[in-house]
Design a protein around this motif. Sequence first.
Motif, short mmCIF file in Angstrom:
data_model
loop_
_atom_site.label_atom_id
_atom_site.label_comp_id
_atom_site.label_asym_id
_atom_site.label_seq_id
_atom_site.Cartn_x
_atom_site.Cartn_y
_atom_site.Cartn_z
N ASN A 24 7.85 -10.40 3.77
CA ASN A 24 7.58 -11.39 2.74
C ASN A 24 8.37 -12.66 3.03
O ASN A 24 9.58 -12.61 3.19
N GLN A 65 2.38 2.26 -1.94
CA GLN A 65 1.14 1.47 -2.01
C GLN A 65 -0.11 2.32 -1.76
O GLN A 65 -1.21 1.77 -1.63
N PHE A 77 -4.05 0.94 -2.04
CA PHE A 77 -4.99 0.83 -0.93
C PHE A 77 -6.25 1.66 -1.18
O PHE A 77 -7.35 1.26 -0.82
N GLY A 120 3.57 -11.62 3.81
CA GLY A 120 3.47 -11.80 2.37
C GLY A 120 3.92 -13.22 2.08
O GLY A 120 5.09 -13.48 1.84
N HIS A 132 0.34 -9.90 8.99
CA HIS A 132 0.00 -10.04 7.57
C HIS A 132 1.22 -10.34 6.68
O HIS A 132 1.61 -9.54 5.82
N TYR A 150 -2.74 -9.65 -5.37
CA TYR A 150 -2.59 -9.00 -4.07
C TYR A 150 -3.93 -8.43 -3.59
O TYR A 150 -4.34 -8.64 -2.44
N GLY A 152 4.28 -7.13 7.81
CA GLY A 152 4.11 -7.43 6.38
C GLY A 152 5.33 -7.99 5.69
O GLY A 152 5.49 -7.83 4.47
N ASP A 190 -2.58 -3.45 10.82
CA ASP A 190 -1.90 -4.34 9.88
C ASP A 190 -0.51 -3.75 9.62
O ASP A 190 -0.39 -2.72 8.97
N THR A 222 2.29 0.70 5.31
CA THR A 222 3.25 0.26 4.29
C THR A 222 3.89 1.52 3.72
O THR A 222 3.48 2.63 4.07
N ASP A 277 -6.23 -9.12 -0.27
CA ASP A 277 -6.52 -8.08 0.71
C ASP A 277 -8.03 -7.92 0.91
O ASP A 277 -8.49 -7.70 2.03
N TYR A 291 -3.49 0.34 7.97
CA TYR A 291 -2.42 -0.35 7.23
C TYR A 291 -1.18 0.52 7.20
O TYR A 291 -1.26 1.69 6.88
N1 ARG Z 1 3.90 -7.87 2.10
C1 ARG Z 1 3.54 -6.56 1.68
C2 ARG Z 1 4.73 -5.87 1.03
O1 ARG Z 1 5.86 -6.26 1.22
C3 ARG Z 1 3.01 -5.70 2.78
C4 ARG Z 1 1.69 -6.14 3.35
C5 ARG Z 1 0.87 -5.00 3.82
N2 ARG Z 1 -0.45 -5.39 4.26
C6 ARG Z 1 -1.49 -5.69 3.46
N3 ARG Z 1 -2.61 -6.06 4.00
N4 ARG Z 1 -1.38 -5.61 2.15
O2 ARG Z 1 4.55 -4.91 0.33
#
Ligand code: ARG
Length: 573
Positions: A120, A345, A349, A157, A155, A317, A118, A115, A341, A321, A339
């Motif tokens: 947005n 985060q 997670f 956002g 994935h 969120y 990500g 993943d 990121t 997930d 994952y």
């Molecule tokens: N869109 C998210 C962000 O900008 C990252 C996604 C990461 N993946 C997940 N499964 N949460 O922080």
Amino acid sequence: MSFIKEHELYLKNLLDKLGYEESNVSIFPCSKKELGDFQLNICMNIAKKYHQNPMEIAKLIVANLNNHFINVNIANPGFINFSFNKEILIEYLNKSLENFHNLVDKHEEKTIFLDYGGANAAKALHVGHMRSPNIGEAMRRLANLLGYKTISDVHLGDLGRQAGMLISEIKVREPNLVFFDDAYEGSYPKVKYTPKDLGEMYVAANIKANEDSSRMNEVREITAEIDKGNKRYIALWSQLVEISSISIKETYQKLNCHFDLWEGELDSFKDIPKMLEVLKPFLYESEGALVMDIKNDTDTKEMPPLIVIKKDGATIYATRDLATIYSRINRFNPDEIWYFTDNRQSLYFEQVFRAAYKSGLVPKTCKLQHFGFGTINGTDGKPYKTRDGGVMELASLIDLIKEEITPKLKENIENKEEVASKLTIATLKFADLMSFRNTDYIFDPVKFSSFEGKTGPYILYTAVRLKSLLNKGNLNSHSKISNLDNEDVLNISLKILELSNILERAFNEKSLNYLTDFLFDLASLFNKFYNNYHILSEKDETLRNSNLAIVKLVYNVIHELLNVLAIEEVEKM
Ligand code: ARG
């Protein structure tokens, strides 16, 4: 099997025969080059375990070594130093010349779900957004090289405040659209916005919502409506996500990313009820919200309950997930889910993973892992900014590097534009993968786009040189390596022996800096050889062919590793 692995296995069996049981025997490069190319440190461990004298153990081992080991000597308190028989080494290198995979140790069968990306929807990608696709894509390719099956998902956002922002802005600009008519039941027309329009509208909406609280309330309301399933808003928002995906896809394509699945948070909605069913026995109400305890007895840090559904019934969120995990397990049953990121985060997670394991959403055999990364900073040590202090968009950074690169290119290149673009991406990616994944680093556009030093362009330049030698030298496919007497050539060969360990290390730590370091070392060793010695004018044909075969092997290794890093080569620069 790789050369070093093969010999480690041989040594393990030898120790076995001598009565010493050792699960792991490692061969290391020798710390004192004058004593040998490699060393074995294991005698000290064995001595402790079996209460014997390490020097005696070393002598016993040395007396039993086969003829692959030469110049063997023992140093206090029990190091065994040695080199490898060149004939054996040559044989291995020739096999690897025929088949690169001979240099790599393959792994058990496993499916890894990755993943990364990500992005947005409807928001511009900033400089920091390149880390997840860069690291994730390279890890996907590395996993493939090592023999794992992979599935990658971008994935997106595609649900959150930005949805409410954009729709509220469209409502102001085009209030008569059917999406804003409560009574409308028909089919929906296509809206005509470009990705750029969305970016502008988002900025405008953001400014207005921050100035005006009633506008902000409307933004929240619309966001909540989408979450609850408002058909008209969802129809509009889906179109906006699709439009914005065009530019997101373009960017990921530039970064050479491949996604098997182009899914997002919205896709998880259909799985929320099924996910909640699994979590149900663990959920309880707290201040109106549905939450789950995820504390362990051994926790030393604060672990508050995880909110799964907010008190107004909205998802968050984490809800999405968890539903996504449900779907991934049911559709693909992977052995691991990774994952990528940024580090911020990590706690999030950890909470989600705990909830997933505790509730049985994920079987214990499936490994959920978050791999965080550090921040990209400017030379001032603060998050990378534009010259006037604004947030730097990724697209602007790409332009900026291209401006650095273009004037450095040779005059007589045909497709200059394409070469400049490839070098730009190489600069960006190599720089981004070069520091340890977890640490922050300073992005220096001038240094990183230089054609010398540890940079993407330097490696590409070396690859161009290697290819040109192979062309001019007319290497025929039967040419074999037959001579390692030249010290530079021997050093190149010894470096290549390290490859399997380097790949292993990068894989285990999910950090590509080991590969960029290796590429730089190998390129430097090769360029040293190139500068010390004129390969093409060698009179002795066997030696000339042997050296050209070395050139080919170095090229193959560089080529494969650049491919892992998702960096494209050029023909000229
Ligand atoms: N869109 C998210 C962000 O900008 C990252 C996604 C990461 N993946 C997940 N499964 N949460 O922080």
